[in-house]
Design a protein around this motif. Structure first.
Motif, PDB file in Angstrom:
ATOM      1  N   ALA A 326      42.250  39.368  55.725  1.00  9.16           N
ATOM      2  CA  ALA A 326      41.768  40.335  55.269  1.00  9.16           C
ATOM      3  C   ALA A 326      43.678  40.758  54.976  1.00  9.16           C
ATOM      4  N   VAL A 327      45.084  40.111  54.723  1.00  6.09           N
ATOM      5  CA  VAL A 327      45.946  39.731  54.128  1.00  6.09           C
ATOM      6  C   VAL A 327      45.960  39.065  52.711  1.00  6.09           C
ATOM      7  N   PRO A 328      45.780  37.522  52.806  1.00  3.99           N
ATOM      8  CA  PRO A 328      45.623  37.195  51.294  1.00  3.99           C
ATOM      9  C   PRO A 328      45.538  37.998  50.910  1.00  3.99           C
ATOM     10  N   LEU A 329      43.218  38.591  50.737  1.00  6.38           N
ATOM     11  CA  LEU A 329      42.742  39.445  49.913  1.00  6.38           C
ATOM     12  C   LEU A 329      42.849  40.600  49.752  1.00  6.38           C
ATOM     13  N   LEU A 330      44.153  41.271  50.766  1.00  7.39           N
ATOM     14  CA  LEU A 330      45.055  42.516  50.226  1.00  7.39           C
ATOM     15  C   LEU A 330      45.466  41.912  48.957  1.00  7.39           C
ATOM     16  N   SER A 331      46.529  40.635  49.492  1.00  5.05           N
ATOM     17  CA  SER A 331      47.538  40.841  48.658  1.00  5.05           C
ATOM     18  C   SER A 331      47.126  40.103  46.616  1.00  5.05           C
ATOM     19  N   MET A 332      45.633  40.187  46.605  1.00  2.00           N
ATOM     20  CA  MET A 332      44.905  39.429  45.899  1.00  2.00           C
ATOM     21  C   MET A 332      45.129  40.669  45.294  1.00  2.00           C
ATOM     22  N   VAL A 333      43.968  41.187  46.150  1.00  4.48           N
ATOM     23  CA  VAL A 333      44.006  42.893  45.162  1.00  4.48           C
ATOM     24  C   VAL A 333      45.239  43.816  44.658  1.00  4.48           C
ATOM     25  N   ILE A 334      46.463  43.285  45.408  1.00  2.00           N
ATOM     26  CA  ILE A 334      47.065  43.886  44.701  1.00  2.00           C
ATOM     27  C   ILE A 334      47.829  43.622  43.304  1.00  2.00           C
ATOM     28  N   ILE A 335      47.196  42.174  43.607  1.00  2.00           N
ATOM     29  CA  ILE A 335      47.783  41.775  42.558  1.00  2.00           C
ATOM     30  C   ILE A 335      47.126  41.470  41.244  1.00  2.00           C
ATOM     31  N   PHE A 336      45.567  41.692  41.441  1.00  2.00           N
ATOM     32  CA  PHE A 336      45.051  42.685  40.284  1.00  2.00           C
ATOM     33  C   PHE A 336      45.140  43.905  39.645  1.00  2.00           C
ATOM     34  N   THR A 337      45.582  44.223  40.628  1.00  2.00           N
ATOM     35  CA  THR A 337      45.821  46.219  39.658  1.00  2.00           C
ATOM     36  C   THR A 337      47.377  46.219  39.483  1.00  2.00           C
ATOM     37  N   ASP A 338      48.037  45.455  40.022  1.00  2.00           N
ATOM     38  CA  ASP A 338      49.570  45.801  39.068  1.00  2.00           C
ATOM     39  C   ASP A 338      49.121  45.137  37.553  1.00  2.00           C
ATOM     40  N   GLU A 339      48.234  43.675  38.264  1.00  2.00           N
ATOM     41  CA  GLU A 339      48.725  43.136  36.580  1.00  2.00           C
ATOM     42  C   GLU A 339      47.569  44.117  35.257  1.00  2.00           C
ATOM     43  N   LEU A 340      46.932  44.634  36.078  1.00  3.20           N
ATOM     44  CA  LEU A 340      45.411  45.868  35.334  1.00  3.20           C
ATOM     45  C   LEU A 340      45.831  46.974  34.544  1.00  3.20           C
ATOM     46  N   TYR A 341      46.300  47.470  35.455  1.00  5.65           N
ATOM     47  CA  TYR A 341      46.065  49.149  35.951  1.00  5.65           C
ATOM     48  C   TYR A 341      47.811  49.252  35.409  1.00  5.65           C
ATOM     49  N   VAL A 342      48.552  48.541  36.323  1.00  8.36           N
ATOM     50  CA  VAL A 342      49.697  49.794  37.086  1.00  8.36           C
ATOM     51  C   VAL A 342      50.663  48.960  35.356  1.00  8.36           C
ATOM     52  N   LYS A 343      50.672  48.409  35.004  1.00  7.12           N
ATOM     53  CA  LYS A 343      51.995  47.780  34.098  1.00  7.12           C
ATOM     54  C   LYS A 343      51.014  48.526  32.550  1.00  7.12           C
ATOM     55  N   LYS A 344      49.555  48.322  32.565  1.00  3.98           N
ATOM     56  CA  LYS A 344      49.572  49.052  31.441  1.00  3.98           C
ATOM     57  C   LYS A 344      49.638  50.701  31.269  1.00  3.98           C
ATOM     58  N   ILE A 345      49.931  51.108  32.170  1.00  5.54           N
ATOM     59  CA  ILE A 345      50.551  52.578  33.090  1.00  5.54           C
ATOM     60  C   ILE A 345      51.662  52.361  32.139  1.00  5.54           C
ATOM     61  N   ASN A 346      52.923  51.740  32.898  1.00  6.63           N
ATOM     62  CA  ASN A 346      54.366  51.522  32.004  1.00  6.63           C
ATOM     63  C   ASN A 346      54.187  51.575  31.231  1.00  6.63           C
ATOM     64  N   LYS A 347      53.413  50.292  30.897  1.00  9.60           N
ATOM     65  CA  LYS A 347      53.928  50.031  29.265  1.00  9.60           C
ATOM     66  C   LYS A 347      53.121  51.568  28.353  1.00  9.60           C
ATOM     67  N   ALA A 348      52.485  52.504  28.481  1.00 13.26           N
ATOM     68  CA  ALA A 348      52.112  53.244  27.594  1.00 13.26           C
ATOM     69  C   ALA A 348      53.610  54.541  27.949  1.00 13.26           C
ATOM     70  N   GLN A 349      53.757  54.715  28.976  1.00 11.95           N
ATOM     71  CA  GLN A 349      54.602  55.553  29.747  1.00 11.95           C
ATOM     72  C   GLN A 349      56.189  55.352  28.647  1.00 11.95           C
ATOM     73  N   LEU A 350      56.356  53.484  28.079  1.00 13.22           N
ATOM     74  CA  LEU A 350      57.604  53.365  27.272  1.00 13.22           C
ATOM     75  C   LEU A 350      57.114  54.020  25.471  1.00 13.22           C
ATOM     76  N   ILE A 351      56.277  54.167  25.516  1.00 17.01           N
ATOM     77  CA  ILE A 351      55.826  54.061  24.247  1.00 17.01           C
ATOM     78  C   ILE A 351      56.181  56.225  24.014  1.00 17.01           C
TER      79      ILE A 351
END
Length: 358
Positions: A326-351
């Motif tokens: 559960a812990v390594p799988l949750l870590s992978m989900v967090i990484i995917f969410t950060d790379e594919l969603y959170v960084k896009k949102i943060n980048k859009a807010q900087l524009i």
């Protein structure tokens, strides 16, 4: 003069579906949905085994990298030593400790029923103990034992698939670039850099989890084996090994591991049981809050509540193997969410808004 010519041709009306046809159609849809869900659950279990194989491959690669840095040998030789040496060391430990472990397992199996009866007698002497015994009525105790039986049967089922996971780990270790490049082939060209970054982050995270877990298992086993032997608790080695193996399950493992040790200590005296409980708590606290975080610094910091929720979900889906991963799988989900969603949102807010209007 208009003539109405009726050639007998009238627009056909669609035939109404009968009630029985609707029932059969609904039943077919329900059966199809159930079949898809069952197949998805089986596929999910297979993917979990593949993840376990990736963890073993990560361990082999980490040990091989360490040997390569320390010895300067070729990488293939270091990887061969990593795989064969690890398996040989495990077999050797089991060989030399097997006789003692077998004796202590038999002793624990024979003494545990009598220990439980002794604990019941001692609890019955106090009002609080009588309330505790009242809670564990026939229905509650039966439900508890059924849950425990289901958990351990699932655990042994997971252990039965251990050889498949081990071979997957060896295959992933032998040709890692083959599988990594195969995954990258499925990614569009403009997203390959992101995919490589995600795989690198996952690799660092899994290495941190493996280092922390292996060190925690070893330290808990050694500390409890020494401490329980000093206190004079029987089958100290088995109790320490159980606690060490259950350490790979955060939250639940530490609590479950303490139960047999405290029960056996109660047969000696109440003060001994308190001392054993303190030994478990102190050792788990030292390892979990001081040593493991230092080793797992490369891993993502996960809130405890989120870890517990993920364990409950994975326990419902895949049993013991799901709880362990559960812990390594949750870590992978967090990484995917950060790379594919959170960084896009943060980048859009900087524009600036003026740039978005163009």
């Amino acid at each position: 003069m208009h003539m109405n010519i009726d050639c007998g041709l009238r627009p056909e009306t669609p035939k109404e579906t009968s009630y029985s046809q609707k029932v059969w159609l609904t039943a077919a849809i329900v059966v199809l949905i159930i079949a898809v869900l069952l197949i998805a659950r089986v596929v999910f279990n297979v993917l979990l085994m593949a993840l376990a194989g990736c963890l073993i491959a990560t361990y082999f690669h980490g040990l091989g990298d360490l040997l390569e840095r320390k010895t300067g040998l070729k990488r293939r030789i270091c990887m061969f030593i990593s795989i064969v040496g690890s398996i040989s060391l495990l077999v050797t430990l089991l060989w030399f400790m097997g006789a003692k472990i077998q004796v202590q397992v038999a002793e624990l199996s024979n003494s545990l029923p009598g220990t439980i009866n002794t604990v019941k007698d001692k609890l019955g002497e106090t009002p609080i103990g009588q309330k505790v015994l009242g809670y564990f009525s026939d229905n509650n105790s039966k439900q508890l034992f059924d849950t425990a039986r289901q958990f351990f049967s699932t655990s042994f089922g997971a252990l039965g698939n251990l050889y498949i996971i081990l071979f997957l780990g060896i295959f992933f270790t032998a040709e890692p670039s083959l599988y990594k490049n195969g995954i990258l082939l499925l990614v569009p060209p403009d997203r390959k850099e992101v995919a490589k970054r995600i795989m690198d982050r996952i690799s660092f995270s899994l290495k941190g989890w493996i280092k922390g877990t292996l060190l925690a298992v070893a330290l808990i086993t050694i500390m409890l084996a020494i401490g329980l032997s000093v206190i004079g608790i029987p089958v100290a080695l088995i109790l320490a090994l159980i606690a060490g193996m259950l350490k790979i399950i955060p939250n639940f493992g530490s609590m479950v591991a303490m139960i047999p040790g405290v029960l056996l200590a109660l047969t000696v005296s109440t003060n001994t049981a308190i001392g054993v409980a303190l030994l478990y708590i102190v050792s788990q606290t030292i390892v979990s809050n001081i040593i493991t975080p230092v080793i797992q610094k490369k891993m993502i910091s996960i809130p405890p509540a989120l870890t517990l929720i993920s364990q409950l979900i994975m326990a419902a889906l895949s049993g013991a193997l799901g709880i362990i991963l559960a812990v390594p799988l949750l870590s992978m989900v967090i990484i995917f969410t950060d790379e594919l969603y959170v960084k896009k949102i943060n980048k859009a807010q900087l524009i600036p808004a003026s740039e978005l209007d163009k």
